[in-house]
Design a protein around this motif. Structure first.
Motif, PDB file in Angstrom:
ATOM      1  N   ARG A 327      36.300 -78.244  -5.091  1.00  0.00           N
ATOM      2  CA  ARG A 327      36.801 -79.019  -3.952  1.00  0.00           C
ATOM      3  C   ARG A 327      37.040 -80.477  -4.353  1.00  0.00           C
ATOM      4  O   ARG A 327      38.040 -81.082  -3.959  1.00  0.00           O
ATOM      5  CB  ARG A 327      35.799 -78.942  -2.789  1.00  0.00           C
ATOM      6  CG  ARG A 327      36.334 -79.544  -1.507  1.00  0.00           C
ATOM      7  CD  ARG A 327      37.570 -78.836  -1.038  1.00  0.00           C
ATOM      8  NE  ARG A 327      38.215 -79.537   0.067  1.00  0.00           N
ATOM      9  CZ  ARG A 327      39.517 -79.681   0.212  1.00  0.00           C
ATOM     10  NH1 ARG A 327      40.341 -79.177  -0.679  1.00  0.00           N
ATOM     11  NH2 ARG A 327      40.009 -80.320   1.247  1.00  0.00           N
ATOM     12  N   GLN A 328      36.118 -81.046  -5.138  1.00  0.00           N
ATOM     13  CA  GLN A 328      36.313 -82.408  -5.620  1.00  0.00           C
ATOM     14  C   GLN A 328      37.568 -82.513  -6.475  1.00  0.00           C
ATOM     15  O   GLN A 328      38.360 -83.453  -6.329  1.00  0.00           O
ATOM     16  CB  GLN A 328      35.113 -82.841  -6.464  1.00  0.00           C
ATOM     17  CG  GLN A 328      33.855 -83.102  -5.673  1.00  0.00           C
ATOM     18  CD  GLN A 328      32.825 -83.778  -6.543  1.00  0.00           C
ATOM     19  OE1 GLN A 328      32.950 -84.953  -6.860  1.00  0.00           O
ATOM     20  NE2 GLN A 328      31.810 -83.037  -6.943  1.00  0.00           N
ATOM     21  N   LEU A 329      37.748 -81.543  -7.360  1.00  0.00           N
ATOM     22  CA  LEU A 329      38.921 -81.550  -8.228  1.00  0.00           C
ATOM     23  C   LEU A 329      40.198 -81.380  -7.414  1.00  0.00           C
ATOM     24  O   LEU A 329      41.229 -81.990  -7.713  1.00  0.00           O
ATOM     25  CB  LEU A 329      38.804 -80.420  -9.266  1.00  0.00           C
ATOM     26  CG  LEU A 329      37.726 -80.622 -10.336  1.00  0.00           C
ATOM     27  CD1 LEU A 329      37.507 -79.330 -11.109  1.00  0.00           C
ATOM     28  CD2 LEU A 329      38.112 -81.743 -11.284  1.00  0.00           C
ATOM     29  N   GLU A 330      40.136 -80.558  -6.374  1.00  0.00           N
ATOM     30  CA  GLU A 330      41.315 -80.328  -5.535  1.00  0.00           C
ATOM     31  C   GLU A 330      41.716 -81.604  -4.799  1.00  0.00           C
ATOM     32  O   GLU A 330      42.900 -81.896  -4.628  1.00  0.00           O
ATOM     33  CB  GLU A 330      41.030 -79.201  -4.539  1.00  0.00           C
ATOM     34  CG  GLU A 330      42.252 -78.731  -3.778  1.00  0.00           C
ATOM     35  CD  GLU A 330      43.318 -78.117  -4.671  1.00  0.00           C
ATOM     36  OE1 GLU A 330      44.513 -78.244  -4.329  1.00  0.00           O
ATOM     37  OE2 GLU A 330      42.965 -77.544  -5.720  1.00  0.00           O
ATOM     38  N   ILE A 331      40.730 -82.387  -4.382  1.00  0.00           N
ATOM     39  CA  ILE A 331      41.019 -83.640  -3.680  1.00  0.00           C
ATOM     40  C   ILE A 331      41.568 -84.688  -4.641  1.00  0.00           C
ATOM     41  O   ILE A 331      42.526 -85.386  -4.330  1.00  0.00           O
ATOM     42  CB  ILE A 331      39.742 -84.168  -2.984  1.00  0.00           C
ATOM     43  CG1 ILE A 331      39.337 -83.226  -1.841  1.00  0.00           C
ATOM     44  CG2 ILE A 331      39.967 -85.577  -2.443  1.00  0.00           C
ATOM     45  CD1 ILE A 331      38.011 -83.577  -1.205  1.00  0.00           C
ATOM     46  N   ASN A 332      40.965 -84.782  -5.832  1.00  0.00           N
ATOM     47  CA  ASN A 332      41.363 -85.821  -6.786  1.00  0.00           C
ATOM     48  C   ASN A 332      42.556 -85.444  -7.646  1.00  0.00           C
ATOM     49  O   ASN A 332      43.387 -86.292  -7.977  1.00  0.00           O
ATOM     50  CB  ASN A 332      40.178 -86.158  -7.702  1.00  0.00           C
ATOM     51  CG  ASN A 332      39.112 -86.983  -7.019  1.00  0.00           C
ATOM     52  OD1 ASN A 332      39.344 -88.108  -6.607  1.00  0.00           O
ATOM     53  ND2 ASN A 332      37.934 -86.405  -6.879  1.00  0.00           N
ATOM     54  N   TYR A 333      42.650 -84.155  -8.022  1.00  0.00           N
ATOM     55  CA  TYR A 333      43.664 -83.742  -8.995  1.00  0.00           C
ATOM     56  C   TYR A 333      44.344 -82.436  -8.567  1.00  0.00           C
ATOM     57  O   TYR A 333      44.446 -81.494  -9.342  1.00  0.00           O
ATOM     58  CB  TYR A 333      43.029 -83.570 -10.377  1.00  0.00           C
ATOM     59  CG  TYR A 333      42.355 -84.805 -10.907  1.00  0.00           C
ATOM     60  CD1 TYR A 333      43.103 -85.901 -11.320  1.00  0.00           C
ATOM     61  CD2 TYR A 333      40.964 -84.893 -10.967  1.00  0.00           C
ATOM     62  CE1 TYR A 333      42.492 -87.055 -11.794  1.00  0.00           C
ATOM     63  CE2 TYR A 333      40.343 -86.041 -11.443  1.00  0.00           C
ATOM     64  CZ  TYR A 333      41.112 -87.118 -11.853  1.00  0.00           C
ATOM     65  OH  TYR A 333      40.500 -88.256 -12.311  1.00  0.00           O
ATOM     66  N   ALA A 334      44.804 -82.386  -7.340  1.00  0.00           N
ATOM     67  CA  ALA A 334      45.449 -81.167  -6.833  1.00  0.00           C
ATOM     68  C   ALA A 334      46.652 -80.798  -7.698  1.00  0.00           C
ATOM     69  O   ALA A 334      47.541 -81.611  -7.938  1.00  0.00           O
ATOM     70  CB  ALA A 334      45.896 -81.381  -5.387  1.00  0.00           C
ATOM     71  N   GLY A 335      46.656 -79.572  -8.184  1.00  0.00           N
ATOM     72  CA  GLY A 335      47.761 -79.086  -9.006  1.00  0.00           C
ATOM     73  C   GLY A 335      47.770 -79.611 -10.423  1.00  0.00           C
ATOM     74  O   GLY A 335      48.688 -79.320 -11.184  1.00  0.00           O
TER      75      GLY A 335
END
Length: 357
Positions: A327-335
């Motif tokens: 979830r953290q990665l999706e918020i910061n680095y989506a895609g």
């Protein structure tokens, strides 16, 4: 360029000034078009000025009363009746201004229509003057609709960004107590055994908490700081387990100032110690590797583990887990990231790839 943008923003934010600019622009454009078509300036300029009061009245009546107050509120009969009457009278007013105010300046020996003749000529009013009067109103309606759409989209983007920021803070808040709880447990075990390592653990814990509490709220930190955090965590665990701990941490960094979101790498290291070392510290092995090249991060963590399925499941349920990290990665680095996990009977391997561009 920045000053020009500031000046333009100031005009657009000034409601009165932006409306004056709107009318002056269209008056100028339509006058020039008329001049190009007929070759004469004065008649076109005076005619456009004479029609302007009707055009302004039609535009504001349609955009600020008839459309939002009647049509949007489903008052259809009142809307169509009001529109029909305003089209008729404002178009008739425009024709009156042209015939009785403007045409005497540049026409000679012509017979002016009387007010009664103007009002009774429905076909001419609706086919010639109505389009001329309501062109501005429709243009304003289109501009207003586009502007409203952009403002709504911008507002939605701001709300989504605010939601993501709040969620990220919540996720970080989960990591911090989780990390502190585990470390305090380690410190408690050392104090029970009256270990001389306890003061060093307190010092290391103080350094790590300084980072987590006061620096992790930043949107980005340098990769150097993130590596220092990981190294500090490894040192803290090394104090706990001593020489029995087999940990290798390799770094290949082309630019130590490369920005990265804080606390996206630490959870993987923490899980490796929790699931790999705590269950079998004497035989545990951990390999951590971080590579940064051309703003791309490759982070791998390998750890051995005991084949204790029930215990592993309990640990997974009680820990932060990869769902939080995802979830953290999706918020910061989506895609812009991939997280691959290869779990085997006696080992656990995680590879995280992040494109920081």
């Amino acid at each position: 360029m920045k000053k020009n943008n500031t000046f333009l923003d100031g005009i657009l934010q000034n409601r009165v000034l932006s409306h004056i600019l709107f009318w002056c622009s269209f008056l100028f454009v339509f006058t020039i078009l008329g001049v190009l078509d007929s070759g004469t300036f004065k008649p076109n300029a005076l005619t456009n000025l004479a029609m302007l009061p009707s055009q302004i009245a039609a535009a504001y009546l349609l955009n600020y009363y008839q459309w939002p107050k009647l049509l949007f509120k489903k008052k259809y009969v009142l809307f169509f009746l009001s529109l029909l009457l305003s089209v008729y009278f404002l178009s008739a007013l425009a024709r009156f201004n042209v015939v009785h105010v403007v045409e005497p300046f540049f026409r000679e020996d012509f017979e002016q229509e009387t007010i009664q003749e103007i009002l009774s000529d429905f076909v001419y009013i609706f086919t010639v003057y109505c389009p001329a009067v309501y062109t501005y109103a429709l243009i304003m309606l289109a501009v207003k609709a586009i502007k409203t759409r952009f403002e709504e989209k911008h507002q939605i983007e701001l709300l989504q960004k605010e939601k993501a920021t709040n969620e990220l803070r919540f996720l970080k808040a989960q990591i911090q107590p989780h990390f502190l709880f585990n470390t305090l447990n380690n410190l408690y075990a050392l104090t029970l055994s009256k270990s001389d390592l306890a003061p060093q653990v307190v010092l290391k814990l103080s350094e790590l908490l300084d980072f987590i509490l006061y620096q992790s709220d930043q949107e980005y930190i340098s990769i150097e700081k993130e590596i220092e955090l990981i190294q500090g965590f490894i040192d803290l665990e090394s104090l706990r387990y001593g020489d029995a701990l087999d940990v290798a941490f390799t770094k290949t960094i082309d630019n130590m100032n490369t920005p990265i979101a804080p606390l996206v790498l630490l959870p993987l290291v923490e899980n490796a110690f929790k699931h790999g070392v705590s269950s079998d510290p004497k035989n545990a092995k951990i390999n951590i590797d971080v590579t940064v090249a051309d703003n791309k991060v490759t982070f791998t963590v390998f750890n051995t583990k005991r084949n204790d399925v029930e215990k592993q499941l309990q640990n997974q349920k009680s820990g932060i887990g990869t769902s939080n990290l995802n979830r953290q990665l999706e918020i910061n680095y989506a895609g812009k990231y991939t997280l691959a996990i290869d779990e085997k009977q006696h080992s656990y391997f995680v590879e995280l790839l992040i494109d920081l561009n």
